[in-house]
Design a protein around this motif. Structure first.
Motif, PDB file in Angstrom:
ATOM      1  N   GLY A 122       0.812  -1.210   0.000  1.00  0.00           N
ATOM      2  CA  GLY A 122       0.000   0.000   0.000  1.00  0.00           C
ATOM      3  C   GLY A 122       0.843   1.256   0.000  1.00  0.00           C
ATOM      4  N   ARG A 123       0.251   2.356  -0.438  1.00  0.00           N
ATOM      5  CA  ARG A 123       0.914   3.660  -0.393  1.00  0.00           C
ATOM      6  C   ARG A 123      -0.112   4.708   0.042  1.00  0.00           C
ATOM      7  N   VAL A 124       0.350   5.638   0.852  1.00  0.00           N
ATOM      8  CA  VAL A 124      -0.527   6.701   1.355  1.00  0.00           C
ATOM      9  C   VAL A 124      -0.734   7.730   0.255  1.00  0.00           C
ATOM     10  N   ILE A 125      -1.993   8.020  -0.057  1.00  0.00           N
ATOM     11  CA  ILE A 125      -2.280   9.023  -1.088  1.00  0.00           C
ATOM     12  C   ILE A 125      -2.833  10.314  -0.492  1.00  0.00           C
ATOM     13  N   LEU A 126      -3.269  10.277   0.754  1.00  0.00           N
ATOM     14  CA  LEU A 126      -3.719  11.494   1.437  1.00  0.00           C
ATOM     15  C   LEU A 126      -3.629  11.245   2.939  1.00  0.00           C
ATOM     16  N   ALA A 127      -2.985  12.155   3.644  1.00  0.00           N
ATOM     17  CA  ALA A 127      -2.808  11.988   5.087  1.00  0.00           C
ATOM     18  C   ALA A 127      -2.965  13.330   5.787  1.00  0.00           C
ATOM     19  N   ASP A 128      -3.504  13.278   6.995  1.00  0.00           N
ATOM     20  CA  ASP A 128      -3.729  14.491   7.781  1.00  0.00           C
ATOM     21  C   ASP A 128      -3.484  14.162   9.249  1.00  0.00           C
ATOM     22  N   GLU A 129      -2.371  14.664   9.776  1.00  0.00           N
ATOM     23  CA  GLU A 129      -2.023  14.366  11.170  1.00  0.00           C
ATOM     24  C   GLU A 129      -3.013  14.990  12.145  1.00  0.00           C
ATOM     25  N   ALA A 130      -3.534  16.184  11.820  1.00  0.00           N
ATOM     26  CA  ALA A 130      -4.454  16.864  12.730  1.00  0.00           C
ATOM     27  C   ALA A 130      -5.711  16.042  12.977  1.00  0.00           C
ATOM     28  N   ALA A 131      -6.252  15.429  11.942  1.00  0.00           N
ATOM     29  CA  ALA A 131      -7.454  14.609  12.080  1.00  0.00           C
ATOM     30  C   ALA A 131      -7.123  13.153  12.368  1.00  0.00           C
ATOM     31  N   ASP A 132      -5.838  12.781  12.301  1.00  0.00           N
ATOM     32  CA  ASP A 132      -5.379  11.403  12.510  1.00  0.00           C
ATOM     33  C   ASP A 132      -6.037  10.451  11.514  1.00  0.00           C
ATOM     34  N   LEU A 133      -6.089  10.862  10.255  1.00  0.00           N
ATOM     35  CA  LEU A 133      -6.649  10.027   9.193  1.00  0.00           C
ATOM     36  C   LEU A 133      -5.658   9.895   8.044  1.00  0.00           C
ATOM     37  N   ALA A 134      -5.685   8.727   7.388  1.00  0.00           N
ATOM     38  CA  ALA A 134      -4.859   8.503   6.207  1.00  0.00           C
ATOM     39  C   ALA A 134      -5.623   7.613   5.243  1.00  0.00           C
ATOM     40  N   VAL A 135      -5.509   7.939   3.956  1.00  0.00           N
ATOM     41  CA  VAL A 135      -6.138   7.142   2.906  1.00  0.00           C
ATOM     42  C   VAL A 135      -5.032   6.426   2.139  1.00  0.00           C
ATOM     43  N   ILE A 136      -5.188   5.106   1.967  1.00  0.00           N
ATOM     44  CA  ILE A 136      -4.168   4.252   1.357  1.00  0.00           C
ATOM     45  C   ILE A 136      -4.719   3.650   0.069  1.00  0.00           C
ATOM     46  N   ARG A 137      -3.859   3.563  -0.925  1.00  0.00           N
ATOM     47  CA  ARG A 137      -4.209   2.865  -2.168  1.00  0.00           C
ATOM     48  C   ARG A 137      -3.437   1.548  -2.218  1.00  0.00           C
ATOM     49  N   ASN A 243     -18.887  10.503   8.490  1.00  0.00           N
ATOM     50  CA  ASN A 243     -19.123  11.626   7.582  1.00  0.00           C
ATOM     51  C   ASN A 243     -17.836  12.393   7.283  1.00  0.00           C
ATOM     52  N   LEU A 244     -16.940  12.472   8.259  1.00  0.00           N
ATOM     53  CA  LEU A 244     -15.646  13.107   8.006  1.00  0.00           C
ATOM     54  C   LEU A 244     -14.768  12.185   7.161  1.00  0.00           C
ATOM     55  N   VAL A 245     -14.824  10.890   7.440  1.00  0.00           N
ATOM     56  CA  VAL A 245     -14.067   9.917   6.646  1.00  0.00           C
ATOM     57  C   VAL A 245     -14.472  10.017   5.181  1.00  0.00           C
ATOM     58  N   ALA A 246     -15.765  10.160   4.915  1.00  0.00           N
ATOM     59  CA  ALA A 246     -16.259  10.244   3.539  1.00  0.00           C
ATOM     60  C   ALA A 246     -15.649  11.423   2.798  1.00  0.00           C
ATOM     61  N   GLN A 247     -15.464  12.559   3.485  1.00  0.00           N
ATOM     62  CA  GLN A 247     -14.878  13.734   2.845  1.00  0.00           C
ATOM     63  C   GLN A 247     -13.409  13.491   2.496  1.00  0.00           C
ATOM     64  N   TYR A 248     -12.680  12.797   3.362  1.00  0.00           N
ATOM     65  CA  TYR A 248     -11.282  12.483   3.080  1.00  0.00           C
ATOM     66  C   TYR A 248     -11.164  11.543   1.881  1.00  0.00           C
ATOM     67  N   VAL A 249     -12.019  10.519   1.833  1.00  0.00           N
ATOM     68  CA  VAL A 249     -11.984   9.573   0.717  1.00  0.00           C
ATOM     69  C   VAL A 249     -12.313  10.282  -0.592  1.00  0.00           C
ATOM     70  N   ALA A 250     -13.307  11.160  -0.567  1.00  0.00           N
ATOM     71  CA  ALA A 250     -13.702  11.885  -1.778  1.00  0.00           C
ATOM     72  C   ALA A 250     -12.555  12.744  -2.300  1.00  0.00           C
ATOM     73  N   GLN A 251     -11.858  13.444  -1.405  1.00  0.00           N
ATOM     74  CA  GLN A 251     -10.750  14.286  -1.846  1.00  0.00           C
ATOM     75  C   GLN A 251      -9.559  13.452  -2.318  1.00  0.00           C
ATOM     76  N   ALA A 252      -9.326  12.302  -1.660  1.00  0.00           N
ATOM     77  CA  ALA A 252      -8.223  11.435  -2.078  1.00  0.00           C
ATOM     78  C   ALA A 252      -8.477  10.881  -3.472  1.00  0.00           C
ATOM     79  N   GLU A 253      -9.703  10.458  -3.730  1.00  0.00           N
ATOM     80  CA  GLU A 253     -10.030   9.905  -5.042  1.00  0.00           C
ATOM     81  C   GLU A 253     -10.013  10.980  -6.126  1.00  0.00           C
ATOM     82  N   ALA A 254     -10.185  12.244  -5.714  1.00  0.00           N
ATOM     83  CA  ALA A 254     -10.117  13.343  -6.671  1.00  0.00           C
ATOM     84  C   ALA A 254      -8.683  13.789  -6.945  1.00  0.00           C
ATOM     85  N   GLY A 255      -7.714  13.169  -6.253  1.00  0.00           N
ATOM     86  CA  GLY A 255      -6.311  13.465  -6.503  1.00  0.00           C
ATOM     87  C   GLY A 255      -5.703  14.539  -5.633  1.00  0.00           C
ATOM     88  N   ALA A 256      -6.370  14.926  -4.537  1.00  0.00           N
ATOM     89  CA  ALA A 256      -5.840  15.971  -3.655  1.00  0.00           C
ATOM     90  C   ALA A 256      -4.579  15.481  -2.947  1.00  0.00           C
TER      91      ALA A 256
END
Length: 461
Positions: A122-137, A243-256
């Motif tokens: 896996g590789r991290v495509i979007l990460a945010d330490e403040a929210a403690d969330l990471a999206v992996i591909r 609901n916050l997770v959904a926003q992170y996934v949406a932005q990650a899939e959009a290439g942010a």
């Protein structure tokens, strides 16, 4: 004989016992029979994550001390491999996995193991330490089992939930409980400055990044932390709402490359009973604006200091973290209705969901003049930097954005606001470049950190 005959007649009259049958619970009342159908549905989408990162380990405990490091050379740091174990949740059949930042943040090697023992890199495509969330591909993944997202705004205290993860590295484990609290925020409750769903389902080390699911097998949240004094589960765990997770996934899939959230540009405080009475409110609630940036979207919507924000997009706002959460779940772009209290009455305005603006003066300058300041990056303060570095809205001047190379000796940190160097005021990046070019053997750096004034002195040309 008569008694025996009567027993035979009674036995013949009784119906024969029926064989046991496997049956999926038809409603919430029958869920008490077994959680097995929910587990069978949700567990395949919960994965184990093994991550490794290289960290620098100092040879001496005094190497990081700002006093001793001025007089002694402790040598270079020693690289060390640090391994972490956690969980993740598949939210896309094409290999989109969500976990915690503290599980995979900064990792150079990520191995993801599914419940059926398949393994993927896996590789991290979007990460945010403040929210403690990471999206992996996941590389080469397709047709994976994925969880549907529940609407976390509809969850209620008392709802049954399951926590699925890999506690203590013993393998996939399921624990049950209820939602025991909502709108829990920050402090000792978890990492970062988040906004959490609280549960009494046992969450232990290794559960981080795992799934909190409802009785329909949908994702309610990402398990992220526990409140404990012993190191184990004490019946209080916290999950990041779906609901916050959904926003992170949406932005990650959009290439942010970086998570974008609408900027508030305000500093607020919760309204307690005394404030509510003074303001004429019927009950405590909302957040009062203490300070507002001139470029804030709230200022552009007509709000000002002293106004009480009651709700955003129809959702109550009762604390600073809840305000940040509501804006983050809406995402940048578009508008939202904001209700507020002013002069004894309610009013409504349209709030633009815009990111913090960047100003031309925020361009970064990096020092490279053969001095102890080489590798120091600075920039003029603007709204975007104020938000990114978590500085007060009133902050102004020149801020440290990077500390590398020889500048590490200064012990400055990103977010420090420079006041003066060698007695010369620093009002813009060019001032620092001018001072750094002057020949000297002694350096005195005055700066603000966390609102407190500090001074660093060091020698070197």
């Amino acid at each position: 004989m008569r008694i025996a005959a009567a027993c035979l007649i009674l036995a013949a009259a009784l119906p024969l016992p029926l064989p046991a049958q496997d049956q999926v619970p038809a409603d919430r009342a029958e869920i008490g029979l077994s959680f097995a159908p929910v587990v069978k549905s949700a567990a395949p989408a919960v994965v184990n994550i093994y991550a490794s990162r290289i960290v620098a380990q100092r040879r001496s405990p005094f190497a990081a001390d700002p006093f001793f490091s001025q007089f002694f050379d402790f040598g270079q740091t020693v690289p060390r491999v640090q391994n972490s174990l956690g969980s993740g949740v598949i939210l896309g059949a094409d290999g989109i996995v969500v976990s915690n930042f503290h599980v995979v943040g900064g990792a150079e090697d990520i191995r993801v193991v599914l419940a059926d023992r398949r393994e993927f890199e896996g590789r991290v495509i979007l990460a945010d330490e403040a929210a403690d969330l990471a999206v992996i591909r996941l590389d080469g993944a397709e047709n994976l089992p994925a969880l549907d997202l529940a609407d976390s705004d509809l969850v209620e205290v008392g709802d049954l939930v399951l926590a699925i993860g890999n506690p203590f590295g013993i393998g996939q484990t399921v624990t049950s409980g209820i939602v025991s609290g909502l709108a829990r925020a920050g402090g000792d409750m978890g990492r970062g400055r988040g906004y959490f769903i609280q549960t009494d389902a046992a969450i232990n080390p290794g559960n981080s990044g795992g799934a909190l699911v409802d009785t329909a097998g949908r994702l309610l949240g990402i398990n992220t932390s526990i409140l404990t004094r012993s190191g184990g589960s004490n019946g209080i765990g916290f999950a990041i709402p779906s609901n916050l997770v959904a926003q992170y996934v949406a932005q990650a899939e959009a290439g942010a490359a970086r998570f974008a959230r609408p900027w508030s540009g305000i500093e607020v405080q919760p309204v307690d009973a005394g404030m509510a009475e003074a303001l004429g409110l019927n009950a405590p609630g909302g957040v009062m604006i203490r300070q507002i940036h001139p470029e804030s979207p709230f200022a552009k919507a007509g709000l000002g200091a002293g106004d009480v924000v009651i709700s955003i997009d129809g959702h109550p706002v009762d604390g600073p973290q809840e305000l940040d959460y509501r804006l983050a779940t809406l995402g940048p772009g578009g508008t939202a209705a904001v209700r507020y209290w002013r002069d004894g009455g309610e009013a409504e305005a349209e709030l633009a969901l815009d990111p913090a603006p960047k100003n031309a003066g925020a361009d970064e300058l990096r020092i490279n003049l053969g001095t102890p300041l080489d590798g120091l990056g600075v920039a003029s303060l603007g709204p975007a930097l104020i938000e990114r570095l978590g500085l007060p809205l009133s902050a102004e001047g020149v801020v440290v954005t990077e500390v590398a190379g020889r500048a590490r000796r200064t012990q400055l940190q990103p977010g420090d606001v420079l006041i003066a160097v060698n007695g010369r005021p620093i009002r813009e990046p060019a001032d620092l470049a001018t001072v750094a070019a002057l020949p000297t053997r002694l350096w005195q750096i005055e700066f603000l950190r966390g609102g407190r004034r500090a001074v660093i002195r060091l020698s070197g040309g």
